[in-house]
Design an enzyme around this catalytic site. Structure first.
Site, PDB file in Angstrom:
ATOM      1  N   GLU A 168       0.813  -1.226   0.000  1.00  0.00           N
ATOM      2  CA  GLU A 168       0.000   0.000   0.000  1.00  0.00           C
ATOM      3  C   GLU A 168       0.842   1.269   0.000  1.00  0.00           C
ATOM      4  OE1 GLU A 168      -2.815  -0.216   3.212  1.00  0.00           O
ATOM      5  OE2 GLU A 168      -3.689  -2.077   2.512  1.00  0.00           O
ATOM      6  N   GLU A 361      -5.252  -8.582   0.807  1.00  0.00           N
ATOM      7  CA  GLU A 361      -5.869  -8.269   2.101  1.00  0.00           C
ATOM      8  C   GLU A 361      -7.342  -8.012   1.877  1.00  0.00           C
ATOM      9  OE1 GLU A 361      -4.372  -4.989   4.480  1.00  0.00           O
ATOM     10  OE2 GLU A 361      -2.300  -5.616   4.103  1.00  0.00           O
TER      11      GLU A 361
HETATM   12  O1  IFM Z   1      -4.068  -3.104   9.243  1.00  0.00           O
HETATM   13  C1  IFM Z   1      -4.026  -2.583   7.956  1.00  0.00           C
HETATM   14  C2  IFM Z   1      -2.874  -3.178   7.177  1.00  0.00           C
HETATM   15  O2  IFM Z   1      -1.653  -2.977   7.807  1.00  0.00           O
HETATM   16  C3  IFM Z   1      -2.793  -2.544   5.815  1.00  0.00           C
HETATM   17  N1  IFM Z   1      -4.066  -2.605   5.133  1.00  0.00           N
HETATM   18  C4  IFM Z   1      -5.236  -2.181   5.864  1.00  0.00           C
HETATM   19  C5  IFM Z   1      -5.303  -2.872   7.207  1.00  0.00           C
HETATM   20  C6  IFM Z   1      -6.542  -2.411   7.974  1.00  0.00           C
HETATM   21  O3  IFM Z   1      -6.506  -1.040   8.178  1.00  0.00           O
END
Ligand code: IFM
Length: 455
Positions: A168, A361
């Site tokens: 990200e 994710e």
């Molecule tokens: O916890 C975070 C993760 O580190 C990166 N993506 C989003 C998740 C939730 O906010």
């Protein structure tokens, strides 16, 4: 021992993800240096509950226990991140052997349990000395990332196939340097655009370094993409701008070697030098997509705008706007809409033809107040979220998107960045004080799906 599945796309591989700073604790063990998150945690008011990552889930000392939880869950892939300050405490120079040993234990522990290791090289824990030298807005940081990536790949490249460079980068650049909500907590819009470019350049150089050390490696990058939906005509321009910073900036550079015309900062030849975009184009062998929520954009106005979804300051230069999530929302204030994941997978697969995708994710924060007789969380909301988003992933696959894996966020309730420990995304609860792992109903639900997927 079960055999390792290749992520060849013949079926959707299920997995689970974590990140170093969020779970490890032991922030001064075995020569680890300070990171920008250790520093931000000490800034009064930066973290909602005043907490830090010094203990987190204690995972640094619980590698086998956590990997056993993943094996018992029955999923086939574990996405984790490597803490740069453990491998290079100053962010440059010689490797710290103890740091590399730790991640070798994680990788070997995965392989011994038949789990595919999916390491991410950078999930936000920049060594503080590199921030002291300018951080991501400084061009030299890109080369530092490549040096570090080479060190790690020379150690683990004989056992790891699927690597990702960055997690990200939008967050690193725009939450870190524009909104100032994430480390290093700076509010300097010009620096945020410079950071974005240097993150992408760093990714390209790091991918090259990994491939040089491990020619069979498949090196990707993980982006947090979101569909951006204007709620009314008056919000179209703002929605387009949010889309440019959230999605197109990264995809245009990685696919075509260009930046959106509406982001003038990224057309400055002093920042984007000859050859940079050519190096970035085509540098990812696969794309990871982290998806949580769609963004509904309204024009500026009174009331309902939700800073909890995203801070407008994270989109420097945007026309005035508000984020307008619809119910239901999670504890993060993020609207729940699985159709957004399907849309993102389909649009990205059209935008980046030929690049395999992974949902790297996806998950939800809920308070988990309901308890079963044995005291474990009955997290029906999280189960429904998982079920609906997995179904959306399968629909996108059926419609032709080359989605290889679905990786749930996250194994353990953990340190949720600026929210501290107040937001719980885990399939497993971590008892405060004892750090005892207590699987929730969602863990058992996901285990059922994983068992069926393997049969
Ligand atoms: O916890 C975070 C993760 O580190 C990166 N993506 C989003 C998740 C939730 O906010």
């Amino acid at each position: 021992m079960s055999t390792l599945r290749d992520l060849d796309g013949s079926d959707l591989v299920l997995g689970v993800a974590t990140a170093s700073f969020q779970i490890e604790g032991a922030t001064s063990a075995d020569g680890r240096g300070p990171s920008i998150w250790d520093t931000l945690c000490r800034r009064p008011g930066a973290i909602k509950d005043g907490s830090d990552g010094s203990t987190a889930c204690g995972s640094y000392d619980r590698v086998d226990e956590d990997l056993d939880l993943i094996r018992d869950l029955g999923v086939e892939a574990y996405r984790f991140s490597i803490a740069w300050p453990r491998v290079q405490p100053d962010g440059r120079g010689e490797a710290n052997a103890a740091g590399l040993d730790h991640y070798e234990r994680v990788v070997d522990g995965c392989l011994a349990r038949g789990i595919v290791p999916l390491p991410t090289l950078y999930h936000w824990d920049l060594p503080q000395p590199l921030e002291d030298d300018g951080g991501w807005p400084a061009r030299a940081t890109a080369q530092r990332l490549a040096d570090y990536a080479g060190i790690v790949a020379r150690r683990l490249g004989d056992r790891v196939t699927w690597w990702s460079t960055l997690n990200e980068p939008w967050c690193s650049a725009f939450l870190g340097y524009a909104a100032g909500i994430h480390a290093p907590g700076r509010q300097e819009p010009a620096a945020a655009f410079a950071a974005a470019h240097h993150l992408l350049l760093g990714h390209a150089l790091a991918a090259e370094a990994v491939r040089a050390a491990a020619p069979a490696a498949s090196v990707g990058i993980v982006l947090n993409l979101a569909p951006v939906w204007p709620e009314e005509d008056a919000a179209r321009e703002a929605a387009d701008y949010v889309d440019a910073i959230q999605n197109r900036l990264w995809l245009d550079a990685l696919v075509d070697g260009s930046y959106p015309a509406i982001l003038p900062a990224l057309h400055d030849p002093a920042l984007v030098r000859d050859g940079d975009l050519a190096a970035i184009a085509g540098s990812a062998a696969w794309l990871g997509i982290n998806y949580y929520t769609p963004f509904r954009i309204g024009p500026a106005g009174e009331g309902a705008g939700s800073e909890r979804v995203q801070s407008p300051r994270a989109y420097p230069g945007a026309p005035s706007l508000r984020f307008l999530p619809r119910e239901p929302v999670t504890e993060m204030g993020w609207e729940v809409d699985a159709s957004g994941l399907e849309e993102v997978l389909l649009t990205t697969s059209r935008r980046a033809p030929g690049l395999p995708l992974m949902v790297t994710e996806n998950g939800s924060a809920y308070a988990d107040a309901t308890r079963s007789a044995d005291g474990s969380a009955e997290d029906d909301d999280r189960i429904a979220y998982l079920r609906d988003h997995l179904a959306a992933t399968r629909r996108a696959r059926d419609a032709g998107a080359d989605v290889r894996a679905y990786i749930a966020w996250t194994l353990l309730d953990n340190f949720e960045w600026a929210e501290g420990y107040t937001k719980k995304f885990g399939l497993v609860e971590v008892e405060a004080g004892t750090l005892r792992r207590i699987p929730k109903a969602s863990y058992r639900y996901y285990a059922g799906l994983a068992g069926r997927a393997k049969r």
